[in-house]
Design an enzyme around this catalytic site. Structure first.
Site, PDB file in Angstrom:
ATOM      1  CD  GLU A  45      -1.068   0.083   3.855  1.00 57.41           C
ATOM      2  OE1 GLU A  45      -2.336   0.485   3.728  1.00 57.41           O
ATOM      3  OE2 GLU A  45      -0.715  -0.157   4.780  1.00 57.41           O
ATOM      4  CG  HIS A  56      -2.630   3.159   8.463  1.00 61.17           C
ATOM      5  ND1 HIS A  56      -1.197   2.823   7.953  1.00 61.17           N
ATOM      6  CD2 HIS A  56      -3.338   2.934   7.436  1.00 61.17           C
ATOM      7  CE1 HIS A  56      -1.186   2.251   6.746  1.00 61.17           C
ATOM      8  NE2 HIS A  56      -2.557   2.303   6.542  1.00 61.17           N
TER       9      HIS A  56
END
Length: 95
Positions: free
Chosen positions: A16, A54
């Site tokens: 990611e 995050h």
């Protein structure tokens, strides 16, 4: 471990945006792996400068973008899928 496992015919890497693990993995793949690797990097369509939810999704100094990860992986000989559903098709073509 995948490299030494006789039953492993290929490796799938799912990554990611953010962080630098995939760029680091590309160096390992280039130097240490002989088995084919297929990757998919999630987050390609995230708006530039958008802060993700995050700490691992922090993009810093051009490292951690989808583009930088894809470029590094391709340079290491990794087959990179544009969409997640392409991973299976690419695997079936290379093993």
């Amino acid at each position: 471990m995948f490299e030494e496992d006789r039953e492993t015919r290929a490796v799938v890497l799912i990554g990611e945006i953010g962080g630098k693990a995939e760029e680091e993995a590309s160096s390992f793949i280039k130097d240490e792996m002989s088995k084919p690797v297929v990757a998919y990097i999630a987050g390609r369509t995230a708006p530039p400068g958008k802060r993700m939810g995050h700490a691992g999704a922090i993009i810093s100094g051009g490292i951690g973008t989808a583009e930088s990860k894809i470029k590094a992986l391709k340079k290491a000989g990794v087959n990179v899928a544009e969409f997640p559903w392409e991973v299976g098709r690419i695997l079936s073509e290379i093993i």
